[in-house]
Design an enzyme around this catalytic site. Structure first.
Site, PDB file in Angstrom:
ATOM      1  N   LYS A  35      -9.075   4.329  -0.409  1.00 33.29           N
ATOM      2  CA  LYS A  35      -8.955   3.691   0.905  1.00 33.29           C
ATOM      3  C   LYS A  35      -9.858   4.465   1.852  1.00 33.29           C
ATOM      4  O   LYS A  35     -10.301   5.552   1.511  1.00 33.29           O
ATOM      5  CB  LYS A  35      -7.505   3.700   1.396  1.00 33.29           C
ATOM      6  N   ARG A  36     -10.108   3.933   3.041  1.00 33.23           N
ATOM      7  CA  ARG A  36     -10.897   4.687   4.017  1.00 33.23           C
ATOM      8  C   ARG A  36     -10.288   6.087   4.200  1.00 33.23           C
ATOM      9  O   ARG A  36      -9.071   6.255   4.094  1.00 33.23           O
ATOM     10  CB  ARG A  36     -10.927   3.953   5.368  1.00 33.23           C
ATOM     11  N   LYS A  50      -3.831   8.394   6.776  1.00 32.45           N
ATOM     12  CA  LYS A  50      -3.618   8.004   5.380  1.00 32.45           C
ATOM     13  C   LYS A  50      -3.302   9.229   4.506  1.00 32.45           C
ATOM     14  O   LYS A  50      -2.856   9.116   3.390  1.00 32.45           O
ATOM     15  CB  LYS A  50      -4.839   7.246   4.849  1.00 32.45           C
ATOM     16  N   HIS A 101      -4.001  -5.464  14.130  1.00 33.65           N
ATOM     17  CA  HIS A 101      -4.078  -4.689  12.885  1.00 33.65           C
ATOM     18  C   HIS A 101      -3.725  -3.228  13.031  1.00 33.65           C
ATOM     19  O   HIS A 101      -3.876  -2.470  12.086  1.00 33.65           O
ATOM     20  CB  HIS A 101      -5.492  -4.762  12.303  1.00 33.65           C
ATOM     21  N   LYS A 138      -2.635  -4.575  -4.629  1.00 34.56           N
ATOM     22  CA  LYS A 138      -3.529  -4.706  -5.796  1.00 34.56           C
ATOM     23  C   LYS A 138      -3.049  -3.815  -6.934  1.00 34.56           C
ATOM     24  O   LYS A 138      -3.056  -4.209  -8.097  1.00 34.56           O
ATOM     25  CB  LYS A 138      -4.963  -4.336  -5.404  1.00 34.56           C
ATOM     26  N   THR A 169      -3.234  -3.237   1.879  1.00 35.66           N
ATOM     27  CA  THR A 169      -3.329  -4.292   0.862  1.00 35.66           C
ATOM     28  C   THR A 169      -3.708  -3.687  -0.492  1.00 35.66           C
ATOM     29  O   THR A 169      -3.431  -4.288  -1.530  1.00 35.66           O
ATOM     30  CB  THR A 169      -4.375  -5.364   1.242  1.00 35.66           C
TER      31      THR A 169
END
Ligand code: PLP
Length: 754
Positions: free
Chosen positions: A494-495, A500, A314, A605, A601
């Site tokens: 998101k985290r 990110k 991952h 969505k 992911t």
């Protein structure tokens, strides 16, 4: 037809409309559990065990009603009795069994395995308090145990128990099951969650998430990813991992024998997919069980195990590849430690070089991914780009050794939860427009024909508007925040992680704040929404949250700016919050530094719910752009190859970018008088210094391109027809990202269930 009325009489001796919300909730859980038990378990010779440290399953009430095919009926009956399904579902606690994308993937996968009618269970731990419940005070993140077990839930205690032999003591596990019902299926699977009866929440220090890390019998399943900033914490994580996989291994061997396996042929009866490296110890544990309990030779046990275990990688972040000192594994399970040494020796005997693929290194540290790849039969990446990077760089030396063992399986999401349940308005519109087959086959492509249909585009806009109202109500109830439902809703959830790049969006907010102050007022007001937890030990991530919360406060209190720009940080982002956010969003922020996000992911969505993606060329974003069409996404930023090269050559210098006229004032504002007046100087300075001196994940490298593309996007939004057409093209081409497609691929390429 009434389902609930007779049950209300039977259980409470009252009519449905006289029950409390809590009583109705209990009735529904009971109804679901009874109907589930009537369904047989899916059967087949071979069964898949999806072993994962996390399952971020979300609330189950609506999901189960939907899958049982009684959602509409129950909803209507509740409404006749003056209840809404939403207020009944508010009685359910969201299970705190997971925390981010990896756990949510596991949840989508077990839903798809059951919905395809395949025999396969999830296996994990029954955490009592999850990661933590996030709340904000003084514009900073604080922690509470995320309690979910008390009251009525979907766990059933089974009578199965296993002995788990640790080095110094043995503990007996208890197994809880959650039924996993496929969509309109005639069978069921289960999520198998192991726990200990001796676990004791009383050892948590009041008002904290701290506890004595050495009381294993009392603390083992209290928290997901307990604090590992000291050796005791690290060992506790190994205790958890070993407890999980020893139970999983004992369970699968027992079930295989029940189905007729003589254990020598175990690989014909069971396949284990390990979700990242946390369950890797299942490899030596299977070898241990086969040799000690089933009288199989070491060589044969290794061969059997190798044919059973498949690994999903991952991450490409080298620092995130899991390693454990041998001494910790010895402290937890000396038998398994001895087997790892044997496995390592066998491997080294055949492959003395290179060092990069060895299981135990010169510091006597175990590389979990090496164990999983060398002693499993399959390794897969989770998007095309991710798989390419694994093959070309992160796992290059393994790929050269086992070229046929590598697979690329782009992630997906279950449309049951993320479209049917999350977005009933859009689902109904789809039914009316293209028929209902998409509910079974995830094919939405027929929608493309309506691209120039003004009436349809108007309906699409109406659905988005209704979802913005629902989000507004959720935020009001959740944290007393009101948003402008006529604004552009721009979401990054998101985290919190530097790769990110939430900090890059925060710098854009400063840019926009200056612009509005300078008189450039946006044509449509903008609401930028963040959500996500930061790991307690990740200081810079906490500082990023602090920066965003301060910006939110500053802007809310500035009457010149607040009519045009609002910044919201959703507290305790989870599946429930996500349901409102993905469906209400106009813009999906997918702005990770290229090469760093394995797949994502959340991006999928948003796509299926008609948000337009603002993306870097990273993870599955690339495939989203391919499917939606380049005209229907907004992209920017340096590409993966260039970034990988910069890391390899140490070629990035943040200070150089900081000196740009466009960038310097934005970064300097972090430590401006205005910010220091409301924020914490230490935190803001630390973040400021980190960005100008280090900026390890290169927020500044793409900042100018990011500002340009954001300005273009907001301007384009005013052409509503063109915007809705983009939204439509995203929905119409989202079918590829259904987790049903992914599970079919796993089965064809890796599991081979019949
Ligand atoms: C989908 C999801 C994630 C993963 O989001 P990414 O943007 O892919 O990191 C994390 N948390 C929740 C609650 C989710 O639903």
């Amino acid at each position: 037809m009434t389902i609930l009325q007779p049950l209300a009489q039977q259980h409470f001796n009252r009519s449905l409309d006289e029950l409390s919300n809590q009583e109705v909730y209990q009735l529904l859980v009971q109804l679901i559990q009874e109907r589930a038990k009537d369904l047989p378990l899916f059967e087949g010779k071979k069964k898949v065990y999806y072993v994962s440290a996390e399952f971020l399953i979300g609330k189950l009430l609506s999901n189960n009603l939907l899958n049982l095919g009684i959602f509409d009926e129950v909803k209507a009956e509740l409404e006749d009795a003056d209840f809404t399904l939403e207020e009944i579902e508010a009685e359910e606690n969201e299970p705190s069994l997971g925390n981010g994308g990896l756990g949510r993937l596991a949840a989508c996968f077990i839903d798809s395995i059951a919905s395809l009618g395949l025999p396969g269970d999830g296996v994990g731990l029954n955490y009592h308090f999850g990661l933590f419940q996030q709340y904000f005070k003084h514009n900073s993140q604080f922690y509470k145990p995320d309690e979910w077990l008390p009251g009525t839930n979907f766990l059933t205690k089974s009578s199965l128990q296993f002995e788990v032999p640790f080095t110094d003591f043995t503990l007996t596990s208890t197994l809880y099951d959650i039924e996993v019902l496929g969509y309109q299926q005639s069978g069921r699977n289960r999520l198998r969650l192991f726990d200990l009866d001796s676990v004791d929440p009383e050892i948590i220090e009041p008002g904290t998430i701290s506890f004595d890390k050495e009381k294993i019998a009392e603390n083992l399943t209290l928290f997901l990813y307990p604090d590992d900033s000291d050796a005791e914490g690290e060992k506790l994580r190994v205790f958890q991992q070993y407890f999980m996989v020893s139970n999983a291994a004992q369970l699968l061997i027992q079930e295989a024998i029940e189905r007729g396996s003589n254990v020598h042929d175990l690989a014909d009866y069971a396949v284990v997919q390990i979700n990242d490296t946390h369950p890797t110890l299942i490899i030596p544990e299977l070898v241990r069980l086969l040799t000690t309990e089933h009288e199989i030779s070491f060589d044969e046990a290794v061969e059997i195990t190798q044919n059973v275990v498949a690994f999903t990688n991952h991450t490409i972040l080298a620092e995130a590849l899991e390693t454990w000192p041998m001494s910790y594994i010895e402290a937890v399970t000396s038998d398994v430690a001895a087997i790892i040494r044997q496995l390592d020796e066998r491997f080294k005997a055949e492959h003395p070089q290179p060092a990069s693929i060895q299981i135990i290194d010169d510091n006597d540290t175990v590389h979990m991914a090496s164990l999983a790849i060398n002693y499993g039969f399959s390794t897969n990446g989770v998007s095309q780009l991710h798989t390419d990077i694994l093959k070309e760089s992160t796992l290059k030396d393994f790929y050269e050794l086992y070229p046929d063992q590598f697979h690329g399986l782009t992630n997906g999401i279950t449309f049951r939860r993320w479209l049917m349940m999350a977005n009933p308005g859009l689902s109904t519109l789809l039914d009316e427009t293209i028929g209902k087959d998409w509910r079974k086959d995830s094919d939405l492509s027929a929608l493309e024909q309506f691209k120039d249909d003004d009436a349809f585009l108007a309906k699409l806009a109406d659905v988005k508007q209704v979802n913005k109202e629902a989000l507004n109500q959720f935020l009001q109830a959740n944290q007393d925040v009101t948003i402008n439902t006529n604004s552009i809703v721009d979401v990054q959830v998101k985290r919190i992680h530097e790769y990110k790049r939430q900090q890059m969006l925060a710098l854009y907010i400063i840019y926009k704040y200056f612009a509005i102050k300078g008189g450039q007022k946006p044509e449509t007001p903008i609401t930028i929404i963040f959500g996500g937890k930061a790991a307690p030990a990740y200081t810079i991530a906490q500082d990023i949250i602090h920066l965003i919360l301060n910006l939110s406060e500053l802007i809310a209190n500035d009457p010149e700016v607040s009519p045009y720009l609002q910044v919201v940080f959703v507290e305790n982002y989870n599946v429930t919050a996500g349901t409102y956010l993905f469906t209400a969003a106009d813009i999906s922020e997918q702005i990770s530094l290229a090469s760093k996000e394995a797949s994502g992911t959340g991006n999928m969505k948003f796509m299926v719910n008609g948000a337009v993606t603002l993306m870097t060329w990273d993870g599955a974003n690339i495939e989203i752009a391919e499917h939606a069409g380049l005209d229907n996404v907004y992209s920017f930023g340096r590409e993966a190859q260039e970034i990988v090269k910069l890391y390899d050559t140490d070629g990035y210098n943040a200070a150089e970018y900081y000196e740009h006229d466009t960038i310097k004032p934005l970064v300097d504002f972090i430590v401006s008088d205005e910010m220091l007046a409301i924020g914490d100087e230490e935190k803001l300075r630390r973040l400021y210094n980190d960005i100008i001196n280090k900026d390890y994940f290169m927020a500044l490298i793409d900042l100018e391109a990011f500002i340009d593309v954001k300005e273009k996007m907001y301007a384009d939004y005013t052409n509503q027809k063109a915007w809705r057409q983009k939204a439509l093209m995203n929905i119409a081409n989202a079918g590829f990202f259904s987790s049903d497609r992914v599970i079919k691929e796993y089965n064809e390429q890796i599991w081979h269930l019949d």
